[in-house]
Design a protein around this motif. Structure first.
Motif, PDB file in Angstrom:
ATOM      1  N   GLU A  90       1.248  -1.182  -0.064  1.00  0.00           N
ATOM      2  CA  GLU A  90       0.020  -0.546  -0.169  1.00  0.00           C
ATOM      3  C   GLU A  90       1.276   0.613  -0.011  1.00  0.00           C
ATOM      4  N   ASN A 128      -3.760   4.472  -5.080  1.00  0.00           N
ATOM      5  CA  ASN A 128      -3.261   3.072  -6.048  1.00  0.00           C
ATOM      6  C   ASN A 128      -1.834   2.760  -6.582  1.00  0.00           C
ATOM      7  N   ILE A 156      -0.333   0.235  -9.180  1.00  0.00           N
ATOM      8  CA  ILE A 156      -1.240  -0.431  -9.649  1.00  0.00           C
ATOM      9  C   ILE A 156       0.353  -1.422 -10.485  1.00  0.00           C
TER      10      ILE A 156
END
Length: 594
Positions: free
Chosen positions: A58, A67, A69
């Motif tokens: 995270e 986010n 990815i």
């Protein structure tokens, strides 16, 4: 203040995972922020795909969740970032279940962190200084070669000049009650020894012997200045049921079985020489592969294979010099190192693989072969460790012979070492630095030297004229004692459930011709139960001149084959002293005597 901080925030011994955080202040050039995990670690040439150990990743910029990815198997991109200098924090869990010096692992008594297997790299910040804070709980001791930063409230804070420095300094976490530590100085460099997992070990004896190894190695490379290329060095040794070692710029991570360590008040075990050889090998690497290295390794690309045909030099020559150093340090007799070199020769010449693969090809294929041996490896390939050691031995003898012991391979190694204009020197794939050094020192045409090296490194099935080069040093090469199983049957096996389990078969010999396969479990010869110890004796009792019924299990099926040993010649692989000679191998030669 460094812009990047790594923190080992906690360790979960139940789930066997570390919790790691990265804090940094991004620059405009960092966007989009990309994180990559190495696939391998220098010194161990196998893609280990370290990203597979990461979970629960995270990220935050300030208080804003980002986010994360995943764009490929080892790359993470942070999305919805602000694009400014607001600090970023990344957190992830790292599974630590591989008990080796190449990855990370956790147990209740100690833990180990190999940097390449633990720390994500921030793209574009490879050269940025960083620091790492370690929370050692539930352990209470942190050992690493990283420089420590004295900071109130942070007892285990360390600095690294860049990412490569960070991952080149492994970290050992242990308990004081289970750890022995000593410190000693050799030629102005501070050396430390940390032994974890065996508080009964004779650390004083190992320390004294390491002093001799270090002094001998430094004097070999720098006979005039006696100054090593580092100011401090750390020997990290964990006691386990395995052997392993991985070199670093100013440290080594090693593991050895309990049976190899000297115990206080007792004689050193036979395998203690193996431990000293391991330490000598990895220490020699501080020069040969960490500072002299293949040009293709400058810089490393840790995301993919980095190919080189030179591991016969960087690993094989180092394998040879571990023996030379033990002798000159007074830790092994000449006979002992001749026996150990003979074992290497048997590994090479006792199988057929050297006839089918050169040491240069072995080096190039290390990514797909060396760390992934199979039942056919010995018949189809050669190790660049033992094969390279044999080449170093032959080259050393040849140089001594043509110079009447005035010059040795030591002089050639020093010549290459002194070519450095920077901290590191990259050797070209045709080893021109080696051939030029030999040519200049020995006064032989460079073309002829290059052809000799190419012949014995690039062509399979080429062996030195051992009888000739050994005899001028008062040495000889003799046949190994005949081994009925190895030489007469072409079998090698391990013990499993009390029965021999075939590990390899030699092409052209009875076992292979009969159809015996690796993995077969041998259980009886002419209805007599056999074991690893009794198989040769049973053949001798029953007679070697006729066929016998050999019963075996292949998977879960019992079968019987007819087999008869051959009276074949043993491999010629045993080095022995024939005539004492002054200043001959393995001395430092006349150039260092006067």
């Amino acid at each position: 203040m460094p812009e990047i901080e790594y923190r080992i925030e906690s360790a979960d011994t139940d789930r066997r995972e570390f919790h790691i955080a990265i804090h940094f202040t991004p620059r405009k050039e960092n966007y989009p922020i990309t994180l990559r995990m190495p696939a391998w670690t220098p010194g161990s040439y196998l893609l280990r795909e370290y990203a597979g150990s990461i979970s629960d990743i995270e990220a935050y910029q300030g208080e804003t969740p980002l986010n994360v990815i995943k764009s490929d198997k080892a790359t993470f991109v942070l999305a919805n970032t602000s694009g400014d200098r607001t600090p970023v924090t990344i957190r992830y869990a790292l599974t630590a279940v591989d008990p080796s010096v190449r990855k990370t692992w956790i147990s209740t008594d100690r833990a180990f962190i190999s940097g390449a297997a633990a720390f994500l790299q921030i793209s574009g910040e490879e050269n940025t200084p960083c620091r790492i804070a370690v929370s050692p709980a539930p352990w209470d001791k942190v050992s690493t070669a990283l420089p420590q930063i004295i900071h109130d409230g942070e007892p285990f804070l360390f600095s690294a000049k860049d990412y490569d420095h960070l991952i080149d300094c492994p970290i050992l976490l242990s308990r004081d009650s289970d750890t022995l530590s000593t410190e000693f100085s050799v030629h102005g460099a501070v050396h430390r020894l940390v032994i974890a997992g065996c508080p009964e070990a004779d650390a004083a004896r190992l320390t004294e012997d390491l002093k001799k190894i270090c002094a001998t190695t430094i004097e070999l490379w720098e006979p005039e200045t006696k100054k090593p290329p580092f100011s401090d060095y750390l020997f990290l040794l964990t006691v386990s049921g395995r052997w392993g070692g991985l070199e670093h710029r100013n440290s080594v991570a090693a593991e050895a079985p309990f049976s190899a360590l000297p115990m206080t008040g007792a004689e050193a075990p036979d395998r203690y020489t193996d431990l000293l050889a391991l330490m000598a090998h990895e220490y020699f690497h501080a020069w040969n592969v960490k500072r002299l290295k293949p040009a293709t390794f400058l810089p490393y690309d840790l995301t993919k294979e980095n190919y080189t045909r030179l591991l016969w030099f960087f690993e094989g020559f180092t394998e040879y010099y571990e023996e030379i150093i033990l002798f000159r340090a007074g830790l092994a007799s000449e006979k002992k190192i001749l026996d150990r070199l003979s074992a290497m020769a048997l590994t090479v010449y006792g199988q057929s693989g050297w006839k089918h693969q050169s040491v240069a090809a072995s080096s190039f294929d290390t990514w797909i072969k060396y760390y992934r041996p199979d039942a056919g490896s010995a018949s189809h390939g050669v190790s660049y460790y033992q094969g390279g050691a044999m080449l170093a031995f032959a080259l050393d003898l040849h140089i001594r012979n043509v110079t009447e012991n005035r010059i040795t391979l030591d002089d050639v190694m020093r010549k290459i070492w002194n070519l450095r204009t920077d901290e590191c020197l990259g050797l070209s794939e045709d080893a021109v630095e080696l051939s030029d050094a030999i040519s200049e020192i020995v006064d032989r045409p460079a073309v002829a030297v290059a052809q000799w090296l190419r012949r014995f490194t690039r062509v399979a099935g080429e062996a030195p004229d051992w009888d000739s080069i050994l005899s001028l040093q008062g040495l000889e090469m003799k046949s190994e004692p005949y081994d009925l199983v190895r030489d007469g049957l072409g079998l090698r096996f391990t013990a499993s459930d009390g029965f021999p389990t075939v590990s390899s078969v030699t092409a052209g010999l009875p076992a292979s011709r009969t159809g015996i396969l690796p993995g077969d479990q041998l259980i009886a010869l002419d209805a007599f139960r056999i074991s690893k110890a009794t198989l040769p004796e049973l053949f001798r009792q029953l007679g070697t001149g006729s066929a016998h019924k050999l019963t075996l299990f292949r998977t879960d099926r019992m079968m019987t084959v007819d087999i008869s040993p051959l009276e074949t010649a043993s491999p010629k692989a045993r080095f022995e002293r024939k005539t004492p000679m002054e200043h001959s191998w393995p001395s430092a030669g006349l150039s260092q005597t006067h």
